[in-house]
Design an enzyme around this catalytic site. Structure first.
Site, short mmCIF file in Angstrom:
data_model
loop_
_atom_site.label_atom_id
_atom_site.label_comp_id
_atom_site.label_asym_id
_atom_site.label_seq_id
_atom_site.Cartn_x
_atom_site.Cartn_y
_atom_site.Cartn_z
N LYS A 27 0.85 -1.19 0.00
CA LYS A 27 0.00 0.00 0.00
C LYS A 27 0.88 1.24 0.00
CE LYS A 27 -2.41 -0.50 3.79
NZ LYS A 27 -3.25 -0.24 4.98
N LYS A 85 -7.31 -5.24 -3.27
CA LYS A 85 -8.12 -4.63 -2.22
C LYS A 85 -8.62 -3.25 -2.64
CE LYS A 85 -6.29 -4.43 1.85
NZ LYS A 85 -5.20 -4.22 2.85
#
Length: 234
Positions: A27, A85
């Site tokens: 991320k 995600k």
């Protein structure tokens, strides 16, 4: 419980991998709670982890932009992510959530049906103007999503447990399982939360700050990953 650890670069990914994380998650905290990193970073992490763990990648905190989200999801899949995600940020209705997730799932599964889609709601949904995570399992199941998750949308040090109590998180977990989905809990979790998490029973917990010594802007520490792995397996 499986442990998902979120490095921001390949150096941290090696630490998370060697430390024993079950899933290595790519991320970019500079771009938000589920901020997207760059395709080459996903590829670099995939290379250094070298098959020891599956790779997940966040594609962003999304408002209602199904086309943009689907294209981003395909990009993460092509770059090598095994789990893709997406955060449902400023999603107003269940119908918006359904269309967004359906298009993402199609983009990913048309490319490779073995890859998994993760839909994340936010425990602090009221302050970011989004839908309740408790509505997510039914919508996600209809869209063909594999995993539902709850995280904090605003990263100001407040924990998921400050916005959803044990009963609500247990309901979220049980709902996910009733629809045949895996589920995950994240959001400024602490070591002292582990007994509570074990009672709630998520399949996966997601962390960054906890294994950085409490400050998600610093670096992941291998000894803290190892400590958390041991506690999750106890």
């Amino acid at each position: 419980m499986k442990l998902l650890v979120s490095p921001i670069n390949s150096e941290e990914a090696i630490i998370a991998s060697i430390g024993g994380a079950d899933i290595v998650d790519v991320k970019n905290p500079k771009e938000g709670s589920l901020g997207a990193n760059f395709p080459w970073v996903i590829r670099e992490v995939k290379a250094v982890v070298n098959g020891r763990q599956p790779i997940s990648a966040t594609i962003g905190d999304f408002n209602y932009k199904p086309g943009t989200a689907a294209l981003a999801a395909l990009g993460a899949a092509v770059a090598g992510a095994d789990y893709i995600k997406v955060g449902l940020y400023d999603i107003q209705t269940e119908s918006q959530a359904l269309e967004l997730l359906t298009k993402i799932t199609r983009a990913v599964k048309d490319y490779n049906p073995l890859k998994k889609v993760v839909a994340s709601g936010y425990s602090d949904y009221k302050r970011i103007n989004s839908i309740s995570p408790l509505l997510l399992p039914a919508v996600a199941a209809e869209a063909g999503v594999d995993v539902v998750m709850v995280d904090t949308g605003v990263k100001d040090g407040k924990s998921t447990f400050e916005f959803m109590d044990e009963k609500e998180l247990k309901e979220f977990t049980d709902l996910a399982h009733s629809y045949g989905l895996e589920n995950a809990i994240a959001g400024s979790l602490k070591f002292e939360d582990i007994p509570l998490l074990e009672r709630i029973g998520p399949d996966i917990i997601g962390v960054r700050g906890m294994v950085c010594g409490g400050d998600r802007s610093t670096s992941i520490r291998q000894e803290l990953v190892e400590k958390l792995v041991a506690e999750c397996q106890a």
